[in-house]
Motif scaffolding. Structure first.
Motif, mmCIF file in Angstrom:
data_model
loop_
_atom_site.group_PDB
_atom_site.id
_atom_site.type_symbol
_atom_site.label_atom_id
_atom_site.label_comp_id
_atom_site.label_asym_id
_atom_site.label_seq_id
_atom_site.Cartn_x
_atom_site.Cartn_y
_atom_site.Cartn_z
ATOM 1 N N ASP A 263 0.768 -1.053 -0.070
ATOM 2 C CA ASP A 263 0.043 -0.042 0.206
ATOM 3 C C ASP A 263 0.902 1.158 0.057
ATOM 4 O O ASP A 263 0.518 2.362 -0.820
ATOM 5 N N ALA A 264 1.800 1.258 1.004
ATOM 6 C CA ALA A 264 2.781 2.533 1.034
ATOM 7 C C ALA A 264 3.437 2.857 -0.298
ATOM 8 O O ALA A 264 3.540 3.811 -0.764
ATOM 9 N N VAL A 265 3.958 1.619 -1.028
ATOM 10 C CA VAL A 265 4.624 1.934 -2.133
ATOM 11 C C VAL A 265 3.822 2.283 -3.144
ATOM 12 O O VAL A 265 4.092 3.397 -4.017
ATOM 13 N N VAL A 266 2.461 1.908 -3.429
ATOM 14 C CA VAL A 266 1.471 2.367 -4.456
ATOM 15 C C VAL A 266 1.285 3.923 -4.048
ATOM 16 O O VAL A 266 1.152 4.574 -4.998
ATOM 17 N N ILE A 267 1.017 4.231 -2.929
ATOM 18 C CA ILE A 267 0.526 5.499 -2.692
ATOM 19 C C ILE A 267 1.424 6.596 -2.769
ATOM 20 O O ILE A 267 1.319 7.641 -3.517
ATOM 21 N N GLU A 268 2.706 6.011 -2.429
ATOM 22 C CA GLU A 268 3.845 6.956 -2.527
ATOM 23 C C GLU A 268 4.197 7.139 -4.298
ATOM 24 O O GLU A 268 4.548 8.158 -4.500
ATOM 25 N N MET A 269 4.202 6.015 -4.965
ATOM 26 C CA MET A 269 4.169 5.830 -6.403
ATOM 27 C C MET A 269 3.488 7.093 -7.027
ATOM 28 O O MET A 269 3.632 8.060 -7.734
ATOM 29 N N VAL A 270 1.971 6.904 -6.751
ATOM 30 C CA VAL A 270 1.323 7.746 -7.407
ATOM 31 C C VAL A 270 1.406 9.135 -6.717
ATOM 32 O O VAL A 270 1.363 10.268 -7.509
ATOM 33 N N SER A 271 1.723 9.609 -5.676
ATOM 34 C CA SER A 271 1.679 11.017 -5.398
ATOM 35 C C SER A 271 3.051 11.325 -5.944
ATOM 36 O O SER A 271 3.048 12.833 -6.318
ATOM 37 N N ALA A 272 4.210 10.781 -6.053
ATOM 38 C CA ALA A 272 5.204 11.156 -6.422
ATOM 39 C C ALA A 272 5.091 11.466 -7.920
ATOM 40 O O ALA A 272 5.573 12.571 -8.252
ATOM 41 N N PHE A 273 4.582 10.753 -8.684
ATOM 42 C CA PHE A 273 4.321 11.190 -9.978
ATOM 43 C C PHE A 273 3.385 12.009 -10.249
ATOM 44 O O PHE A 273 3.626 12.934 -11.162
ATOM 45 N N CYS A 274 2.331 12.282 -9.396
ATOM 46 C CA CYS A 274 1.310 13.671 -9.637
ATOM 47 C C CYS A 274 1.717 14.531 -9.255
ATOM 48 O O CYS A 274 1.716 15.773 -9.608
ATOM 49 N N ASP A 275 2.564 14.765 -7.940
ATOM 50 C CA ASP A 275 2.884 16.017 -7.273
ATOM 51 C C ASP A 275 4.067 16.532 -7.755
ATOM 52 O O ASP A 275 4.687 17.685 -7.682
ATOM 53 N N ARG A 276 5.217 15.498 -7.834
ATOM 54 C CA ARG A 276 6.445 16.013 -8.157
ATOM 55 C C ARG A 276 7.145 15.826 -9.724
ATOM 56 O O ARG A 276 7.562 16.705 -10.295
ATOM 57 N N PHE A 277 6.940 14.757 -10.213
ATOM 58 C CA PHE A 277 7.480 14.616 -11.411
ATOM 59 C C PHE A 277 6.774 15.135 -12.626
ATOM 60 O O PHE A 277 7.374 15.844 -13.562
ATOM 61 N N TYR A 278 5.517 15.070 -12.809
ATOM 62 C CA TYR A 278 4.522 15.496 -13.659
ATOM 63 C C TYR A 278 3.492 16.606 -13.215
ATOM 64 O O TYR A 278 2.385 16.284 -13.336
ATOM 65 N N SER A 279 3.772 17.524 -12.026
ATOM 66 C CA SER A 279 2.743 17.980 -11.330
ATOM 67 C C SER A 279 2.062 18.890 -12.499
ATOM 68 O O SER A 279 0.796 19.285 -12.197
ATOM 69 N N ALA A 280 2.616 19.468 -13.565
ATOM 70 C CA ALA A 280 1.754 20.132 -14.543
ATOM 71 C C ALA A 280 0.933 19.362 -15.468
ATOM 72 O O ALA A 280 0.149 19.994 -16.067
#
Lengths: 166, 142
Positions: free
Chosen positions: A11-28
């Motif tokens: 769970d933690a890995v999936v949640i972190e992956m989604v938030s990393a991609f949405c907020d940090r890598f491709y936030s725009a």
């Protein structure tokens, strides 16, 4: 030699992956984030289905493969089977899971005390968008699994009822 | 004596080919493996409705050439394993258990996140495991 991992870690890995991609890598660009997440899911599904079909007899047609996904594959991933399967016999299948494990813990962010009406439509919208980001990964997994079984397809997800208390 | 094992992907692209003889006839073995692909296709597309072999992963003896026997195995993901052997008497159970262990090694090799599906398998661990499976083939029979 099967090794096990705590479900909370997954769970933690999936949640972190989604938030990393949405907020940090491709936030725009949320569409690019969605596509990257789906691509990761595709590779995972591709490799997982190799592992889970080792002892199964070969599938004779598409329906057998979908039934495999609904029963064995789903129970390996989510510890339960699909609750309902519908088809229009022309290539579209609807898989319904009444308690999808990975989003049971999603809740709206706490509302400040001054507002005590029910959530406004825009907050509802934001929550829907956030939840749908989490669904791209499982969609990718299913698409990878089916493609490796020889069935090119497109997968989309839909939430009818968000987790809620009565 | 196992002469050669091969893994062929679902578009008939070779993923792994390993021969276990010292002789320099690698090309001949490639050719035998290639011809057996045709036999597999034919078996899969025209299933014998009488036998229970409709859904089996193990395809059995594909065809015997002058001094070789070729066995085939097809996974659910349309990946084919081919085994070429020079043994005259090979037990069915031996070949089945060989393919079972080979399938397990293949699944582990493909689960490697650095492996690109469709490209050749370059893992040394996989090669080592295959060699050990080949060495113990047949010795369990006696």
């Amino acid at each position: 030699m099967a090794r096990e991992v705590a479900e909370s870690c997954v769970d933690a890995v999936v949640i972190e992956m989604v938030s990393a991609f949405c907020d940090r890598f491709y936030s725009a660009e949320p569409e690019l984030a969605a596509r990257r997440i789906e691509a990761i899911g595709y590779q995972v599904g591709h490799q997982l289905v190799e592992r889970y079909t080792v002892d199964c007899p070969r599938f004779t047609d598409h329906l057998e493969a979908i039934k495999f996904i609904c029963k064995d594959f789903w129970s390996e991933l989510f510890k339960k089977q699909i609750d309902n399967l519908k088809t229009n016999h022309r290539g579209t299948f609807v898989l319904q899971d009444n308690m999808f494990r990975w989003i049971t813990r999603i809740s709206p962010s706490p509302v400040p005390e001054s507002k005590n009406e029910s959530p406004t439509p825009s907050e509802d919208n934001q929550l829907a968008q956030a939840t749908s980001m989490h669904l791209y990964f499982p969609c990718g997994i299913i698409r990878g699994a089916l493609t490796n079984l020889g069935i090119p397809c497109a997968v989309s997800a839909d939430i009818s009822h968000r987790p809620a208390c009565k | 004596m196992i002469v050669c094992v091969a893994v062929v992907g679902h578009q008939n692209n070779p993923l792994y080919l390993q021969s276990f003889t010292e002789a320099d006839d690698a090309l001949k073995l490639h050719h035998i493996v290639h011809c057996s692909l045709d036999v597999i296709e034919e078996r899969v597309n025209n299933p014998k409705k009488s036998g229970p072999t409709l859904n089996e992963t193990f395809l059995g003896l594909l065809y015997p050439t002058e001094n070789y026997k070729v066995y085939g195995y097809l996974t659910n993901t349309k990946v084919k394993f081919i085994l070429v052997t020079t043994d005259l008497e090979v037990r069915d159970a031996d070949v089945r258990s060989f393919f079972r262990r080979f399938h397990a090694a293949y699944v582990d090799a493909v689960s490697n996140p650095f492996h690109v599906p469709g490209k050749k398998i370059n893992s040394k661990t996989f090669a080592a495991r295959v060699s050990s499976i080949v060495k113990t083939f047949g010795s369990g029979a006696a």
